[in-house]
Design a protein around this motif. Sequence first.
Motif, PDB file in Angstrom:
ATOM      1  N   ALA A  64      -7.939   6.453   8.743  1.00 64.64           N
ATOM      2  CA  ALA A  64      -8.393   5.257   9.461  1.00 64.64           C
ATOM      3  C   ALA A  64      -9.816   5.442   9.957  1.00 64.64           C
ATOM      4  N   SER A  65     -10.087   6.585  10.550  1.00 64.06           N
ATOM      5  CA  SER A  65     -11.416   6.864  11.084  1.00 64.06           C
ATOM      6  C   SER A  65     -12.469   6.806   9.986  1.00 64.06           C
ATOM      7  N   SER A  66     -12.195   7.463   8.874  1.00 60.61           N
ATOM      8  CA  SER A  66     -13.134   7.506   7.755  1.00 60.61           C
ATOM      9  C   SER A  66     -13.373   6.119   7.164  1.00 60.61           C
TER      10      SER A  66
ATOM     11  N   GLU B 274     -14.965   4.593  -0.945  1.00 54.01           N
ATOM     12  CA  GLU B 274     -16.364   4.427  -0.526  1.00 54.01           C
ATOM     13  C   GLU B 274     -17.211   3.766  -1.609  1.00 54.01           C
ATOM     14  N   VAL B 275     -16.994   4.125  -2.866  1.00 53.29           N
ATOM     15  CA  VAL B 275     -17.812   3.553  -3.940  1.00 53.29           C
ATOM     16  C   VAL B 275     -17.643   2.035  -4.008  1.00 53.29           C
ATOM     17  N   VAL B 276     -16.427   1.542  -3.714  1.00 49.10           N
ATOM     18  CA  VAL B 276     -16.171   0.098  -3.716  1.00 49.10           C
ATOM     19  C   VAL B 276     -16.857  -0.561  -2.524  1.00 49.10           C
ATOM     20  N   LEU B 277     -16.697   0.037  -1.347  1.00 48.33           N
ATOM     21  CA  LEU B 277     -17.293  -0.533  -0.138  1.00 48.33           C
ATOM     22  C   LEU B 277     -18.814  -0.510  -0.180  1.00 48.33           C
ATOM     23  N   LYS B 278     -19.339   0.480  -0.862  1.00 46.63           N
ATOM     24  CA  LYS B 278     -20.795   0.614  -0.988  1.00 46.63           C
ATOM     25  C   LYS B 278     -21.374  -0.463  -1.910  1.00 46.63           C
ATOM     26  N   SER B 279     -20.595  -0.840  -2.913  1.00 41.80           N
ATOM     27  CA  SER B 279     -21.102  -1.745  -3.951  1.00 41.80           C
ATOM     28  C   SER B 279     -20.854  -3.220  -3.683  1.00 41.80           C
ATOM     29  N   LEU B 280     -19.800  -3.529  -2.943  1.00 47.28           N
ATOM     30  CA  LEU B 280     -19.387  -4.923  -2.783  1.00 47.28           C
ATOM     31  C   LEU B 280     -19.247  -5.308  -1.317  1.00 47.28           C
ATOM     32  N   HIS B 281     -19.502  -6.580  -1.029  1.00 48.15           N
ATOM     33  CA  HIS B 281     -19.213  -7.139   0.293  1.00 48.15           C
ATOM     34  C   HIS B 281     -18.060  -8.108   0.129  1.00 48.15           C
ATOM     35  N   PHE B 282     -17.171  -8.125   1.099  1.00 44.78           N
ATOM     36  CA  PHE B 282     -15.959  -8.937   1.020  1.00 44.78           C
ATOM     37  C   PHE B 282     -15.920  -9.952   2.155  1.00 44.78           C
ATOM     38  N   ASP B 283     -15.236 -11.078   1.888  1.00 45.88           N
ATOM     39  CA  ASP B 283     -14.947 -12.030   2.951  1.00 45.88           C
ATOM     40  C   ASP B 283     -13.753 -11.547   3.767  1.00 45.88           C
ATOM     41  N   PHE B 284     -12.858 -10.790   3.121  1.00 47.80           N
ATOM     42  CA  PHE B 284     -11.623 -10.378   3.770  1.00 47.80           C
ATOM     43  C   PHE B 284     -11.162  -9.029   3.219  1.00 47.80           C
TER      44      PHE B 284
ATOM     45  N   PHE C 285       0.822  -1.206   0.000  1.00 46.97           N
ATOM     46  CA  PHE C 285       0.000   0.000   0.000  1.00 46.97           C
ATOM     47  C   PHE C 285       0.853   1.252   0.000  1.00 46.97           C
ATOM     48  N   ARG C 286       0.358   2.277  -0.680  1.00 41.61           N
ATOM     49  CA  ARG C 286       0.905   3.592  -0.381  1.00 41.61           C
ATOM     50  C   ARG C 286       0.115   4.087   0.816  1.00 41.61           C
ATOM     51  N   ARG C 287       0.536   5.181   1.404  1.00 44.01           N
ATOM     52  CA  ARG C 287      -0.126   5.669   2.612  1.00 44.01           C
ATOM     53  C   ARG C 287      -1.595   5.968   2.337  1.00 44.01           C
ATOM     54  N   LEU C 288      -2.472   5.364   3.137  1.00 47.33           N
ATOM     55  CA  LEU C 288      -3.905   5.603   2.984  1.00 47.33           C
ATOM     56  C   LEU C 288      -4.319   6.774   3.855  1.00 47.33           C
ATOM     57  N   ASP C 289      -4.313   7.954   3.256  1.00 44.27           N
ATOM     58  CA  ASP C 289      -4.731   9.143   3.989  1.00 44.27           C
ATOM     59  C   ASP C 289      -6.235   9.337   3.831  1.00 44.27           C
ATOM     60  N   HIS C 290      -6.747  10.415   4.395  1.00 47.38           N
ATOM     61  CA  HIS C 290      -8.184  10.672   4.392  1.00 47.38           C
ATOM     62  C   HIS C 290      -8.760  10.683   2.975  1.00 47.38           C
ATOM     63  N   ARG C 291      -8.104  11.361   2.046  1.00 48.47           N
ATOM     64  CA  ARG C 291      -8.603  11.465   0.667  1.00 48.47           C
ATOM     65  C   ARG C 291      -8.636  10.099  -0.012  1.00 48.47           C
ATOM     66  N   SER C 292      -7.566   9.297   0.172  1.00 47.22           N
ATOM     67  CA  SER C 292      -7.521   7.951  -0.426  1.00 47.22           C
ATOM     68  C   SER C 292      -8.643   7.076   0.119  1.00 47.22           C
ATOM     69  N   CYS C 293      -8.862   7.160   1.414  1.00 46.35           N
ATOM     70  CA  CYS C 293      -9.905   6.341   2.038  1.00 46.35           C
ATOM     71  C   CYS C 293     -11.295   6.748   1.582  1.00 46.35           C
ATOM     72  N   GLU C 294     -11.530   8.033   1.438  1.00 47.93           N
ATOM     73  CA  GLU C 294     -12.829   8.510   0.948  1.00 47.93           C
ATOM     74  C   GLU C 294     -13.106   7.976  -0.458  1.00 47.93           C
ATOM     75  N   ALA C 295     -12.051   7.869  -1.270  1.00 52.55           N
ATOM     76  CA  ALA C 295     -12.223   7.379  -2.645  1.00 52.55           C
ATOM     77  C   ALA C 295     -12.644   5.913  -2.695  1.00 52.55           C
TER      78      ALA C 295
ATOM     79  N   LEU D  11     -12.785   3.056   8.474  1.00 49.39           N
ATOM     80  CA  LEU D  11     -13.423   2.119   9.397  1.00 49.39           C
ATOM     81  C   LEU D  11     -14.902   2.441   9.601  1.00 49.39           C
ATOM     82  N   ASP D  12     -15.227   3.726   9.596  1.00 45.07           N
ATOM     83  CA  ASP D  12     -16.646   4.116   9.658  1.00 45.07           C
ATOM     84  C   ASP D  12     -17.414   3.601   8.442  1.00 45.07           C
ATOM     85  N   MET D  13     -16.783   3.680   7.258  1.00 41.05           N
ATOM     86  CA  MET D  13     -17.436   3.189   6.033  1.00 41.05           C
ATOM     87  C   MET D  13     -17.600   1.675   6.064  1.00 41.05           C
ATOM     88  N   ILE D  14     -16.564   0.969   6.540  1.00 41.58           N
ATOM     89  CA  ILE D  14     -16.642  -0.495   6.623  1.00 41.58           C
ATOM     90  C   ILE D  14     -17.797  -0.903   7.533  1.00 41.58           C
ATOM     91  N   LEU D  15     -17.998  -0.178   8.616  1.00 38.95           N
ATOM     92  CA  LEU D  15     -19.131  -0.456   9.496  1.00 38.95           C
ATOM     93  C   LEU D  15     -20.452  -0.100   8.824  1.00 38.95           C
TER      94      LEU D  15
END
Length: 195
Positions: free
Chosen positions: A37-39, A14-24, A2-12, A41-45
């Motif tokens: 991290a906060s952003s 969201e479209v993947v997390l919204k559309s798909l469910h993962f086993d891992f 990974f490159r560093r996952l900052d706030h902007r990277s994590c926000e991007a 993990l909130d989306m994953i929940l």
Amino acid sequence: RFRRLDHRSCEALEVVLKSLHFDFINLQAAQLEENGASSLLDMILYYESTTHLDVSDNSSMGTSGWRALAHLIKQSVRLSRLDLCNVPLVDYPVQALAKALLTSRLAVLHLDNAQLSGVPLYTLVGALKTNRALRELHLTSNVLNSYQDALQLGELLRYNTTLQTLELSSNTLADAGKKQSLCDSYSGHICLSRK
């Protein structure tokens, strides 16, 4: 890697997390910083994105990141396994984790090399004594000692009736008598293996 996952990277993401469910979802060594991290993990929940999450090797999540992780552990109905290895669980992180474990649905928890000896282990055990969901607890390489830590683990096994596997390899529980007293504390299947 990974490159560093900052706030902007994590926000991007969201479209993947919204559309798909993962086993891992593997975020090991993702260099998660506090806001990212906060952003994330909130989306994953919010989207209940995974059943297994690995956030090992992320030591810079900060207070907000730990608060979000604790909220995820406490509230998620899908998350059943969490890997949180190679992250020092001292002070606020272990307090946040312990509080979340009081009511979590996690079945498997990996806390290898997390500096859990002494007060941090005491804090964790305090929560896990009443936890009725956890089936496996992995505490490899935590420099657990044969006296206070062994007593705490004995207390855990005495009060927790649902834990089926306790992994203690690569610790300093060298005294055979202490190992036997741990086994005697619980009638279920406890794994005191050594690698």
